[in-house]
Design a protein around this motif. Structure first.
Motif, PDB file in Angstrom:
ATOM      1  N   MET A  93       8.523  12.304  10.020  1.00 45.94           N
ATOM      2  CA  MET A  93       8.292  13.625  10.606  1.00 45.94           C
ATOM      3  C   MET A  93       6.954  14.189  10.138  1.00 45.94           C
ATOM      4  O   MET A  93       6.177  14.760  10.911  1.00 45.94           O
ATOM      5  N   PHE A  94       6.666  13.976   8.862  1.00 40.01           N
ATOM      6  CA  PHE A  94       5.424  14.502   8.326  1.00 40.01           C
ATOM      7  C   PHE A  94       4.211  13.813   8.954  1.00 40.01           C
ATOM      8  O   PHE A  94       3.168  14.438   9.156  1.00 40.01           O
ATOM      9  N   GLU A  95       4.356  12.530   9.231  1.00 46.68           N
ATOM     10  CA  GLU A  95       3.268  11.835   9.925  1.00 46.68           C
ATOM     11  C   GLU A  95       2.930  12.564  11.223  1.00 46.68           C
ATOM     12  O   GLU A  95       1.749  12.779  11.544  1.00 46.68           O
ATOM     13  N   HIS A  96       3.944  12.962  11.971  1.00 46.11           N
ATOM     14  CA  HIS A  96       3.711  13.682  13.226  1.00 46.11           C
ATOM     15  C   HIS A  96       3.027  15.021  12.983  1.00 46.11           C
ATOM     16  O   HIS A  96       2.039  15.357  13.638  1.00 46.11           O
ATOM     17  N   LEU A  97       3.567  15.796  12.046  1.00 48.64           N
ATOM     18  CA  LEU A  97       3.018  17.120  11.793  1.00 48.64           C
ATOM     19  C   LEU A  97       1.562  17.054  11.336  1.00 48.64           C
ATOM     20  O   LEU A  97       0.739  17.905  11.672  1.00 48.64           O
ATOM     21  N   PHE A  98       1.254  16.020  10.576  1.00 45.92           N
ATOM     22  CA  PHE A  98      -0.071  15.895   9.981  1.00 45.92           C
ATOM     23  C   PHE A  98      -1.163  15.763  11.036  1.00 45.92           C
ATOM     24  O   PHE A  98      -2.320  16.054  10.779  1.00 45.92           O
ATOM     25  N   PHE A  99      -0.803  15.295  12.229  1.00 45.34           N
ATOM     26  CA  PHE A  99      -1.792  15.104  13.283  1.00 45.34           C
ATOM     27  C   PHE A  99      -2.065  16.386  14.067  1.00 45.34           C
ATOM     28  O   PHE A  99      -3.028  16.444  14.823  1.00 45.34           O
ATOM     29  N   LEU A 100      -1.224  17.391  13.926  1.00 46.64           N
ATOM     30  CA  LEU A 100      -1.301  18.514  14.850  1.00 46.64           C
ATOM     31  C   LEU A 100      -2.487  19.430  14.545  1.00 46.64           C
ATOM     32  O   LEU A 100      -3.446  19.488  15.296  1.00 46.64           O
ATOM     33  N   ASP A 101      -2.404  20.182  13.485  1.00 49.68           N
ATOM     34  CA  ASP A 101      -3.396  21.202  13.187  1.00 49.68           C
ATOM     35  C   ASP A 101      -3.860  21.070  11.748  1.00 49.68           C
ATOM     36  O   ASP A 101      -3.204  20.427  10.929  1.00 49.68           O
ATOM     37  N   SER A 102      -4.974  21.703  11.440  1.00 44.11           N
ATOM     38  CA  SER A 102      -5.344  21.956  10.055  1.00 44.11           C
ATOM     39  C   SER A 102      -6.062  23.291  10.027  1.00 44.11           C
ATOM     40  O   SER A 102      -6.477  23.813  11.065  1.00 44.11           O
ATOM     41  N   GLU A 103      -6.194  23.846   8.843  1.00 48.28           N
ATOM     42  CA  GLU A 103      -6.633  25.229   8.742  1.00 48.28           C
ATOM     43  C   GLU A 103      -8.046  25.448   9.261  1.00 48.28           C
ATOM     44  O   GLU A 103      -8.352  26.487   9.840  1.00 48.28           O
ATOM     45  N   ASN A 104      -8.912  24.471   9.084  1.00 46.88           N
ATOM     46  CA  ASN A 104     -10.321  24.674   9.394  1.00 46.88           C
ATOM     47  C   ASN A 104     -10.763  23.982  10.675  1.00 46.88           C
ATOM     48  O   ASN A 104     -11.746  24.402  11.291  1.00 46.88           O
ATOM     49  N   LEU A 105     -10.042  22.952  11.108  1.00 53.52           N
ATOM     50  CA  LEU A 105     -10.326  22.350  12.412  1.00 53.52           C
ATOM     51  C   LEU A 105      -9.616  23.111  13.531  1.00 53.52           C
ATOM     52  O   LEU A 105      -9.992  23.006  14.691  1.00 53.52           O
ATOM     53  N   GLY A 106      -8.560  23.837  13.194  1.00 49.65           N
ATOM     54  CA  GLY A 106      -7.848  24.619  14.189  1.00 49.65           C
ATOM     55  C   GLY A 106      -6.767  23.823  14.886  1.00 49.65           C
ATOM     56  O   GLY A 106      -6.566  22.637  14.630  1.00 49.65           O
ATOM     57  N   PRO A 107      -6.038  24.471  15.812  1.00 50.13           N
ATOM     58  CA  PRO A 107      -4.940  23.804  16.531  1.00 50.13           C
ATOM     59  C   PRO A 107      -5.427  22.567  17.282  1.00 50.13           C
ATOM     60  O   PRO A 107      -6.365  22.640  18.071  1.00 50.13           O
ATOM     61  N   GLY A 108      -4.784  21.428  17.008  1.00 46.34           N
ATOM     62  CA  GLY A 108      -5.155  20.198  17.690  1.00 46.34           C
ATOM     63  C   GLY A 108      -6.582  19.764  17.429  1.00 46.34           C
ATOM     64  O   GLY A 108      -7.162  18.991  18.202  1.00 46.34           O
ATOM     65  N   ARG A 490       2.599  27.943  22.775  1.00 43.04           N
ATOM     66  CA  ARG A 490       1.464  28.523  22.060  1.00 43.04           C
ATOM     67  C   ARG A 490       1.703  28.563  20.560  1.00 43.04           C
ATOM     68  O   ARG A 490       1.009  29.269  19.827  1.00 43.04           O
ATOM     69  N   ALA A 491       2.680  27.762  20.086  1.00 40.95           N
ATOM     70  CA  ALA A 491       3.056  27.833  18.674  1.00 40.95           C
ATOM     71  C   ALA A 491       1.874  27.562  17.757  1.00 40.95           C
ATOM     72  O   ALA A 491       1.727  28.176  16.704  1.00 40.95           O
ATOM     73  N   GLY A 492       1.029  26.641  18.139  1.00 39.37           N
ATOM     74  CA  GLY A 492      -0.075  26.274  17.265  1.00 39.37           C
ATOM     75  C   GLY A 492      -1.234  27.242  17.292  1.00 39.37           C
ATOM     76  O   GLY A 492      -2.200  27.072  16.557  1.00 39.37           O
ATOM     77  N   ASP A 493      -1.174  28.273  18.149  1.00 41.08           N
ATOM     78  CA  ASP A 493      -2.281  29.214  18.255  1.00 41.08           C
ATOM     79  C   ASP A 493      -2.102  30.452  17.402  1.00 41.08           C
ATOM     80  O   ASP A 493      -2.930  31.350  17.412  1.00 41.08           O
ATOM     81  N   LYS A 494      -0.967  30.537  16.683  1.00 41.07           N
ATOM     82  CA  LYS A 494      -0.716  31.727  15.856  1.00 41.07           C
ATOM     83  C   LYS A 494      -1.669  31.727  14.655  1.00 41.07           C
ATOM     84  O   LYS A 494      -2.012  30.688  14.101  1.00 41.07           O
ATOM     85  N   PRO A 495      -2.118  32.911  14.214  1.00 40.69           N
ATOM     86  CA  PRO A 495      -3.013  32.970  13.038  1.00 40.69           C
ATOM     87  C   PRO A 495      -2.274  32.549  11.767  1.00 40.69           C
ATOM     88  O   PRO A 495      -1.063  32.704  11.646  1.00 40.69           O
ATOM     89  N   TYR A 496      -3.023  32.020  10.821  1.00 44.17           N
ATOM     90  CA  TYR A 496      -2.435  31.601   9.558  1.00 44.17           C
ATOM     91  C   TYR A 496      -3.458  31.818   8.446  1.00 44.17           C
ATOM     92  O   TYR A 496      -4.667  31.909   8.674  1.00 44.17           O
TER      93      TYR A 496
END
Length: 958
Positions: A93-108, A490-496
């Motif tokens: 599961m973590f392998e999948h999540l790891f590909f999605l977003d990161s704080e500085n590259l942004g969603p996807g 739009r889950a990945g577009d929320k601010p963090y």
């Protein structure tokens, strides 16, 4: 092991499947050493340097100047073995999540960047012991990749929200359905693992975990897993390719250096399965058409001194015509067409397995008795020196193939970094294995030892299972409409919140100097008999890779008795006029050569790979096969039985069924390509040796042939090796039969094939389209990139997978040869959203041209132009260039012309191409799934009642 590749499903990694698959053997033999004796490395097959940052991150460099590309692999030393019961599947599961977003590259952000820089697409896999994230990029993007990988390791977890987790759970569950639940024999691995190991053993559950555990996973669980295992001191960064290591060190320190060290990682110790008694288990498989028996014994862990001998043992038992199990089960008792075996040595424990998919109706007790007889023969005959030598020579060639690309090199280095040891040590251990070692490990681990025996049988045929079997524990997911929660697109577009850093990590690093891409130099020649020859000199590895391609293939089949091309291909390497099947096979293996024969829609192809030093004798054997077949009646009957079995087995594969329905509708029942590629059971049974001789005489002629090769050998050496074939292959007139190209339907219709209780629906939407030789073919391929050809940069993937969680993978594209071509969209979707996924996919196709933007064009142009740095890295890619020029007649400068197409493309041209070649109102829509729950719903797609295809396919296959 599970990979992120679209539609990849379960993928086996040769490096983790066993030492034998990974290790090469040098031509010069050393004095044998006793099993278990320390053996010093004898060579340096994969040179690399290793160092550590202060925070514990291990860094490994391998320099390869052959192409202007680099592969980057970030390895987390955590797999499913680090999980606990009730919380399985977290590593994957973590392998999948790891590909999605990161704080500085942004969603996807990683996927978007990959497209812009011409990367291969971020990918990864999880095994029992390791998780690896990897990608190949042009070398001007190395700093960008180091920046992105550091952001994932240290600046990621705040992007994971409940909504993100909910959506990705659906993607993972789709992967499980596709890879395990919705495929024949897919539950075999989980059944064996649960039976072989005690419940608290970390190998007792599958890597992908259980649906219940996935559903129960909370956001806190995920964050705890990240903080525990995703730390620099439990990770490695591996880079292979053309780069400056001094500069790379500076970048790595900058981006990774301030990530904090973790709490420490406990040392793992081997833990055998502890199996004390044999267990017999059976399962009625909803998809299987044939019975399958798998026997699994406890083996040894990865670094056990007996690992090499066990790898050799499995090869001795089943590799080749004269292998004892093959002799008994295939040639003598005719129970199956193949016997598979392997030794899987993981870090904590290992397994040795033998698997037999029997012919239709064969009682698996007969298979067990035949295996016992084969073992007795092995015990009596032992292992000959010749067999050991052939196995080791084959291993050498196989290993070189595994490290042909920089991506293969990073995976190899990642494996050894986690497992310990080195390629060179493994090589030495393999070379030291003796016949006595092989017999010893057989007696120690196999003969009379407790094991797991699984019988997977078709529904309603439990009588075929081994006597004394009990029903296996298999959890099957019910189909419930609306069972899954809605997904927030739009889950990945929320601010963090961003994790603190000493510099602004939101700034993407600049690109380096543009890579210089050297187009391969092609040489051409023609032999006296008219055979055309072309080649590319490639000295990166001591391997010669070649293809002898003969125009025609299935088009030469008799439509009243189809299947001759495929059946001839099956027996073509079964001996020659002067060599028995075993003698020919052994002659190839002694040279380190592997040769295969296939019959495609438009070509008959002999493909091969050999050690370059043995090119001439290998081609001499190919000439024997081609000009002096054995025409062995016994081999024909074995091939006939195997082909009929494959035809039956294809009925259990939802993906194969979907392709079969699509071809039948597209071409019609009277077209040679409207039928199955292997023919029908009746036609194969009716084909005679004279039919095959006639096919060989009429279709396999030098005037229709092209030989292409990528090897260290130059033109003079290759043409000298080919000279005999050029003299002896007598020219004969031949014309490829003409078959009409299909036309698009006047209106769209939906065709449904019922697979009761299917957990997923396989969809193929498409229509006849461009041939590879049509002027618009490449332009249309460029047009399709943003639609469905660009992996995670495509709209189909972003909306069906990332947006809605309907599927594990989806793609679209144009496929064309000289005479025929198609445009297709294909996917496997969750069964209870078949209508929703089909509607969304159709609407994306329909609206694509009208919604294509200048930004889409920028991404397309950047991705496709920059990716050309990766275009010629492997021998297979170079052979493709030779085929396009030599067989299809593309101009010698077609690569430059295609580059110009990319550079000159406009938004209006893309829209025009989409409007011209993608027409959702003149398309074939095929769905393979559960009719009881999905067929009626699909009327809402707007194409009338689904046309049920089960009877039509059955009638066409009679």
């Amino acid at each position: 092991m599970f990979q992120r590749h679209l539609l990849a499903g379960v993928a086996a990694c040769a490096l983790t499947a066993g030492l034998f698959a990974a290790a090469p053997v040098l031509a010069t033999e050393a004095a044998p050493a006793a099993a278990g004796q320390a053996v010093a490395p004898t060579t340096n097959l994969l040179p690399h340097e290793t160092y550590q940052l202060a925070n514990g991150l291990t860094v490994i460099f391998n320099i390869d100047r052959s192409d202007p590309v680099v592969a980057v692999a970030l390895t987390a030393h955590v797999g499913s073995a680090r999980e606990t019961p009730g919380r399985t599947g977290f590593a994957h599961m973590f392998e999948h999540l790891f590909f999605l977003d990161s704080e500085n590259l942004g969603p996807g952000g990683l996927d978007r960047m990959s497209a812009r820089i011409g990367g291969s697409g971020a990918n990864g896999f999880t095994s029992n012991d390791i998780t690896v994230y990897l990608q190949t990029v042009p070398n001007d993007a190395l700093e960008k990749m180091i920046w992105a990988e550091a952001d994932k390791l240290g600046y990621f977890i705040n992007t994971v929200t409940d909504a993100v987790l909910t959506k990705e759970k659906e993607v993972v569950k789709n992967e499980k359905r596709q890879s395990v639940d919705n495929r024949p024999y897919g539950q075999t691995g989980p059944v064996i693992a649960e039976a072989l190991y005690p419940a608290d053993h970390p190998y007792s559950w599958s890597v992908i975990g259980s649906m219940a555990d996935l559903n129960a996973a909370t956001l806190d669980d995920v964050k705890d897993f990240y903080r525990r295992w995703y730390t620099p001191d439990n990770a490695s960064l591996i880079i292979s390719g053309d780069f400056d290591p001094a500069q790379a060190r500076v970048w790595i320190e900058k981006y990774f250096g301030e990530i904090a060290r973790g709490p420490g990682v406990p040392t793992e110790t081997p833990r055998p399965s502890g199996l004390t008694r044999t267990k017999r288990l059976m399962h009625e498989d909803n998809f299987a058409q044939l019975p399958e028996l798998t026997l699994t014994w406890p083996g040894v862990e990865r670094n056990n001194p007996d690992a090499a001998a066990l790898d050799v043992l499995t090869a001795v038992l089943t590799d080749g015509k004269e292998a004892p199990l093959n002799e008994v089960l295939i040639d003598e008792q005719k129970l199956t067409s193949a016997v598979g075996a392997g030794s899987d040595n993981s870090l904590l424990a290992g397994e040795v397995s033998i698997s037999v998919r029997a012919f239709d109706g064969v009682d698996l007790d007969r298979v067990q008795a035949a295996l016992d007889e084969g073992f007795k023969r092995f015990e009596a005959e032992g292992v000959s020196p010749e067999v050991l030598t052939r196995i080791k020579t084959s291993a050498e060639a196989g290993f070189y193939g595994a490290i042909e690309s920089v991506l293969g090199k990073t995976q190899t280095l990642a494996f050894y970094d986690r497992a310990g040891g080195s390629i060179d040590t493994d090589l030495a251990r393999l070379r030291a294995v003796t016949a006595e070692d092989v017999m010893r490990v057989y007696r120690t681990y196999i003969a009379g030892k407790p094991h797991i025996a699984t019988s997977f049988v078709p529904k309603g045929k439990t009588e075929l299972a081994l006597e004394g079997s009990t029903v296996a524990h298999v959890v099957e997911e019910p189909i419930v409409q609306g069972a899954e929660p809605a997904v927030d697109q739009r889950a990945g577009d929320k601010p963090y919140e961003r994790t603190a850093s000493s510099f602004d990590r939101t700034v993407e690093p600049p690109a380096g100097p543009a890579p210089v891409v050297a187009t391969p130099t092609i040489w051409t020649a023609a032999l006296p008999d008219g055979l055309k020859v072309s080649g590319i000199v490639n000295a990166e590895l001591p391997l010669a890779t070649f293809q002898l391609s003969i125009e025609g293939g299935r088009l030469f089949d008799d439509p009243k008795k189809p299947g001759a091309a495929a059946l001839l291909a099956r027996i073509f390497d079964r001996g020659t006029a002067t060599r028995t099947p075993a003698e020919l096979e052994n002659a190839f293996k002694a040279l380190g050569a592997s040769v295969s024969v296939s019959a495609g829609d438009e070509r008959f192809v002999i493909s091969g790979r050999t050690l370059d030093r043995n090119l001439a004798p290998t081609l001499a054997l190919v000439e024997e096969m081609l000009l002096h077949p054995r025409w062995d009646a016994a081999e024909l009957e074995l091939a006939r039985a195997a082909t009929i079995s494959d035809i039956q087995d294809a009925r259990s594969q939802p993906g194969a069924i979907a392709g079969r329905v699509f071809d039948l509708v597209e071409y019609g029942p009277d077209h040679i390509l409207g039928g199955g590629a292997l023919g029908t059971e009746a036609s194969v049974a009716a084909l005679t040796m004279d039919d095959l001789k006639a096919f060989q005489a009429n279709a396999l002629v030098p005037g229709l042939a092209h030989f292409r090769i990528v090897a260290p050998s130059d033109q003079a050496a290759v043409t000298a090796a080919m000279a005999s074939l050029g003299r002896n292959w007598a020219p004969r007139p031949a014309t490829v039969p003409t078959w009409p190209a299909p036309t698009a339907p006047a209106g769209s219709r939906l065709y449904f094939y019922d697979v009761p209780d299917a957990k997923q629906s396989v969809i193929i939407f498409g229509n006849p389209a461009l041939r590879r030789t049509d002027p618009d073919f490449y332009a249309a391929t460029v047009m399709n990139y943003r639609l469905g050809g660009g992996g995670f940069a495509s709209r189909l993937t972003q909306q069906l997978r990332e947006g809605q969680g309907y599927t594990y993978g989806v793609r679209s594209g144009f496929s064309g040869d000289e005479r025929f071509g198609d445009f297709t969209l294909s996917s496997s979707v969750r069964s209870n959203v078949t209508l929703e996924a089909s509607t969304l996919a159709r609407d994306i196709l329909r609206d694509y041209g009208g919604t294509f933007t200048a930004e889409d064009l920028d991404v397309t142009r950047s991705a496709m132009s920059k990716s050309r740095a990766r275009s010629f890295e492997t021998a297979g890619a170079k052979l493709g260039v030779l085929a396009n020029i030599g067989e299809l007649g593309l101009p010698a400068d077609y690569l430059a012309r295609e580059a110009a197409v990319i550079d000159g493309m406009t938004v209006d041209q893309i829209k025009a191409l989409a409007d011209r070649y993608i027409d959702t109102d003149a398309m074939i829509y095929v769905v393979v799934g559960d009719a009881a729950t999905q067929a009626e719903r699909l009327k809402a797609l707007g194409y009338g009642d689904p046309v049920m295809m089960n009877e039509a396919v059955a009638a066409a296959d009679r």
